[in-house]
Design a protein around this motif. Structure first.
Motif, PDB file in Angstrom:
ATOM      1  N   VAL A  55      42.996  44.332  29.760  1.00 55.49           N
ATOM      2  CA  VAL A  55      43.507  45.410  30.609  1.00 55.49           C
ATOM      3  C   VAL A  55      43.552  46.692  29.791  1.00 55.49           C
ATOM      4  O   VAL A  55      44.008  46.685  28.641  1.00 55.49           O
ATOM      5  CB  VAL A  55      44.916  45.063  31.161  1.00 55.49           C
ATOM      6  N   CYS A  56      43.046  47.780  30.384  1.00 58.31           N
ATOM      7  CA  CYS A  56      43.076  49.063  29.679  1.00 58.31           C
ATOM      8  C   CYS A  56      44.522  49.511  29.528  1.00 58.31           C
ATOM      9  O   CYS A  56      45.252  49.625  30.506  1.00 58.31           O
ATOM     10  CB  CYS A  56      42.281  50.111  30.443  1.00 58.31           C
ATOM     11  N   GLY A  57      44.911  49.724  28.300  1.00 55.35           N
ATOM     12  CA  GLY A  57      46.291  50.063  27.995  1.00 55.35           C
ATOM     13  C   GLY A  57      46.516  51.560  27.942  1.00 55.35           C
ATOM     14  O   GLY A  57      45.679  52.342  28.395  1.00 55.35           O
ATOM     15  N   GLU A  65      35.632  51.929  23.111  1.00 58.20           N
ATOM     16  CA  GLU A  65      36.618  51.025  22.504  1.00 58.20           C
ATOM     17  C   GLU A  65      36.838  49.757  23.321  1.00 58.20           C
ATOM     18  O   GLU A  65      36.974  48.672  22.759  1.00 58.20           O
ATOM     19  CB  GLU A  65      37.953  51.750  22.261  1.00 58.20           C
ATOM     20  N   CYS A  66      36.883  49.891  24.651  1.00 58.68           N
ATOM     21  CA  CYS A  66      37.198  48.714  25.468  1.00 58.68           C
ATOM     22  C   CYS A  66      36.048  47.712  25.435  1.00 58.68           C
ATOM     23  O   CYS A  66      36.274  46.499  25.414  1.00 58.68           O
ATOM     24  CB  CYS A  66      37.542  49.125  26.896  1.00 58.68           C
ATOM     25  N   THR A  67      34.809  48.216  25.434  1.00 61.12           N
ATOM     26  CA  THR A  67      33.657  47.314  25.349  1.00 61.12           C
ATOM     27  C   THR A  67      33.656  46.598  23.999  1.00 61.12           C
ATOM     28  O   THR A  67      33.451  45.383  23.924  1.00 61.12           O
ATOM     29  CB  THR A  67      32.344  48.111  25.523  1.00 61.12           C
ATOM     30  N   PRO A 125      34.863  57.345  35.490  1.00 64.76           N
ATOM     31  CA  PRO A 125      33.679  56.809  34.828  1.00 64.76           C
ATOM     32  C   PRO A 125      33.949  55.619  33.887  1.00 64.76           C
ATOM     33  O   PRO A 125      32.997  54.934  33.504  1.00 64.76           O
ATOM     34  CB  PRO A 125      33.207  58.002  33.990  1.00 64.76           C
ATOM     35  N   HIS A 126      35.230  55.396  33.521  1.00 67.68           N
ATOM     36  CA  HIS A 126      35.494  54.506  32.390  1.00 67.68           C
ATOM     37  C   HIS A 126      34.870  53.115  32.537  1.00 67.68           C
ATOM     38  O   HIS A 126      34.106  52.670  31.681  1.00 67.68           O
ATOM     39  CB  HIS A 126      37.001  54.425  32.154  1.00 67.68           C
ATOM     40  N   HIS A 127      35.194  52.424  33.614  1.00 73.78           N
ATOM     41  CA  HIS A 127      34.698  51.048  33.724  1.00 73.78           C
ATOM     42  C   HIS A 127      33.206  50.986  34.049  1.00 73.78           C
ATOM     43  O   HIS A 127      32.515  50.057  33.619  1.00 73.78           O
ATOM     44  CB  HIS A 127      35.535  50.276  34.752  1.00 73.78           C
ATOM     45  N   GLU A 128      32.737  51.973  34.797  1.00 76.27           N
ATOM     46  CA  GLU A 128      31.289  52.039  35.053  1.00 76.27           C
ATOM     47  C   GLU A 128      30.539  52.166  33.720  1.00 76.27           C
ATOM     48  O   GLU A 128      29.514  51.509  33.488  1.00 76.27           O
ATOM     49  CB  GLU A 128      30.994  53.256  35.940  1.00 76.27           C
ATOM     50  N   CYS A 129      31.072  53.001  32.835  1.00 76.88           N
ATOM     51  CA  CYS A 129      30.444  53.192  31.520  1.00 76.88           C
ATOM     52  C   CYS A 129      30.574  51.940  30.661  1.00 76.88           C
ATOM     53  O   CYS A 129      29.661  51.600  29.909  1.00 76.88           O
ATOM     54  CB  CYS A 129      31.073  54.383  30.800  1.00 76.88           C
ATOM     55  N   GLU A 130      31.713  51.238  30.798  1.00 76.08           N
ATOM     56  CA  GLU A 130      31.863  49.985  30.045  1.00 76.08           C
ATOM     57  C   GLU A 130      30.785  48.984  30.446  1.00 76.08           C
ATOM     58  O   GLU A 130      30.184  48.316  29.590  1.00 76.08           O
ATOM     59  CB  GLU A 130      33.238  49.354  30.317  1.00 76.08           C
ATOM     60  N   ILE A 131      30.545  48.880  31.750  1.00 71.91           N
ATOM     61  CA  ILE A 131      29.510  47.944  32.227  1.00 71.91           C
ATOM     62  C   ILE A 131      28.158  48.352  31.648  1.00 71.91           C
ATOM     63  O   ILE A 131      27.408  47.521  31.115  1.00 71.91           O
ATOM     64  CB  ILE A 131      29.460  47.915  33.776  1.00 71.91           C
TER      65      ILE A 131
HETATM   66 ZN    ZN Z   1      39.516  50.809  28.874  1.00 72.87          ZN
END
Ligand code: ZN
Length: 496
Positions: free
Chosen positions: A30-32, A225-227, A250-256
């Motif tokens: 989970v993104c903190g 960082e999350c990836t 954009p955060h999770h789209e970019c993580e994918i």
């Molecule tokens: Zn995150």
């Protein structure tokens, strides 16, 4: 374990049966928080939502590794690839070390989470502690040809990626829409395309937080960082990735995109997002003056608040809405939640004094009702964590308790125990409510006993003609604000 838990997957846009990768273990990321400000409502909702999921999965017998990161490298907000490094800026203003600012706000975040009875995650990795992993990830994406270096920074090549994969698979956006909405900002001259996002940014001379890399002294882009950390602690493929809806793009789209570009496949099986919080019908925003910190809720010191609210009122209020619905904070709504919660706790605190009057099996209705509340509560939790429905069953249980207390419903000892078990499991263990009422009562009882003890010692001293001790106890308690009255049976006291 019954495979009947359904959760809504943002990626497939439907409820799916939850089947973890391994039979008994669940990996959850989970993104903190971004720790450059006081924790506020926006921090509370995802923390509470995924705390309930963590608790529920654990209750179902899974061993959960829950990773919640700390963003402390001063990411660039709303992916502008510009703007200031907020942590560094604050550090300069206050003349503090950046990590001192991080620690200060992190301590406050932890304190607020503890007050909200949010369990600590299994691992809480800091972005600043995983620069090596992030640099490696940038290298991997460069090697696969989905990124390019430009003036010491590295950017993700979105159009190139989108030719082979789907950039927008999670958010449903497409590149044309993004091109139309992307504003011209600093750093755009370095990018091949305005939709490209930074993987590594070269630091300007005044930038404090910086690390050396093959490309420049700089810092990682926020999405990295999350990836990097989810892969490190949960593997290239893992079960659940959560966060607030505002992180979908954009955060999770970019993580994918980073995951797919570096490993060839998407790593997350279930994407889960909680909806947002509004205050009096408006989006929260510093400029709107409706930005209320958790500490301000707890002490009532904000001009929009007519009173203080306990952490449990906030938690209960959030859980009275389904996590995918919006929640609107207002004094009226919070006061209603406060009343509702105390109604539940009062009922629970009465259970022990209920007389078991009924004989098992003689009342065909009540035992069946209580048993069905268990089944129905579980069904609600299995339906994408439907906490408001669980709460409605707890209110039903409270009504049974109150009728029994009024002598209107005979309950057997077994029924009474079942009611207690229902509250213990759903209200306390799974919804994570603390029985503050009982704790307050218990500590007040202890306090009363302690004062009685002192006054009994004073009576003994008087009987022994130890006037010094007797006067000392009386005077010091009076100085503390107690009113003490000697009576013929002994004493009476109250707080002045
Ligand atoms: Zn995150």
């Amino acid at each position: 374990m019954d495979n009947n838990l359904f959760i809504y997957n943002t990626l497939s846009r439907k409820k799916e049966i939850f089947t973890p990768l391994l039979e008994n273990r669940v990996g959850m990321y989970v993104c903190g928080p971004t720790v450059y400000g006081d924790p506020h409502l926006g921090h509370a909702r995802p923390a509470i939502t995924f705390d309930v999921l963590f608790r529920y999965l654990t209750h179902r017998g899974y061993k959960v590794r829950y990773v919640r990161n700390i963003t402390d490298v001063g990411h660039l907000v709303n992916d502008a690839d510009a703007g200031e490094d907020k942590i560094a800026k604050k550090a300069k203003l206050e003349n503090l070390e950046p990590m001192e600012v991080v620690q200060y706000y992190l301590n406050r975040y932890h304190k607020a989470m503890e007050a909200l009875n949010v369990l600590p995650p299994s691992i809480e990795p800091h972005a600043s502690g995983h620069i090596i992993e992030q640099i490696q990830l940038v290298k991997d994406i460069l090697d696969k040809g989905f990124a390019y270096e430009s003036a010491g920074s590295v950017y993700f090549d979105v159009p190139k990626y989108n030719k082979q994969h789907n950039y927008g698979v999670l958010s449903g956006r497409n590149i044309e829409d993004m091109l139309n909405t992307t504003r011209e900002l600093e750093g755009q001259d370095e990018k091949h395309n305005p939709v490209d996002f930074a993987l590594w940014k070269k630091a300007s001379p005044e930038h404090i937080m910086r690390w050396s890399s093959p490309w420049s002294d700089g810092f990682p882009g926020w999405h990295l960082e999350c990836t990097a950390m989810s892969k490190k602690y949960l593997g290239a493929e893992f079960d659940i990735h959560g966060g607030g809806m505002d992180l979908i793009f954009p955060h999770h789209e970019c993580e994918i995109a980073q995951s797919v570009a570096s490993t060839g496949h998407e790593g997350v099986r279930y994407w889960m997002h909680n909806n947002m919080i509004t205050v009096n019908g408006q989006k929260m925003g510093k400029s709107l003056g409706n930005f209320i910190n958790l500490a301000q809720f707890f002490d009532g010191k904000h001009e929009l608040l007519t009173q203080s609210y306990t952490p449990m009122t906030i938690r209960f209020f959030i859980l009275q809405a389904h996590y995918r619905s919006t929640v609107d904070f207002s004094n009226e709504a919070l006061q209603a939640a406060e009343k509702g919660l105390s109604r539940l706790l009062e009922a629970y605190n009465r259970i022990d004094s209920l007389p078991p009057t009924g004989v098992a099996g003689t009342d065909p209705q009540s035992p069946a009702d209580i048993q069905s509340l268990f089944a129905k509560s579980e069904e609600a939790m299995n339906d994408d964590l439907n906490t408001p429905i669980v709460i409605s069953y707890l209110f039903e249980a409270a009504r049974i308790i109150n009728s029994a207390a009024a002598g209107q419903m005979p309950l057997t000892a077994g029924d009474i125990q079942k009611l207690k078990d229902l509250f213990n499991l759903y209200l306390f263990d799974i919804l994570g409510i603390k029985n503050e009422q009982k704790a307050e009562n218990a500590s007040y009882e202890a306090f009363e006993k302690a004062i009685d003890l002192l006054l009994n010692l004073r009576m003994q001293a008087k009987q022994n003609k130890d006037w010094a001790t007797s006067d000392k106890i009386r005077n010091e308690l009076t100085a503390l604000g107690f009113e003490i009255k000697d009576t013929k049976d002994g004493f009476e006291w109250k707080m002045a």
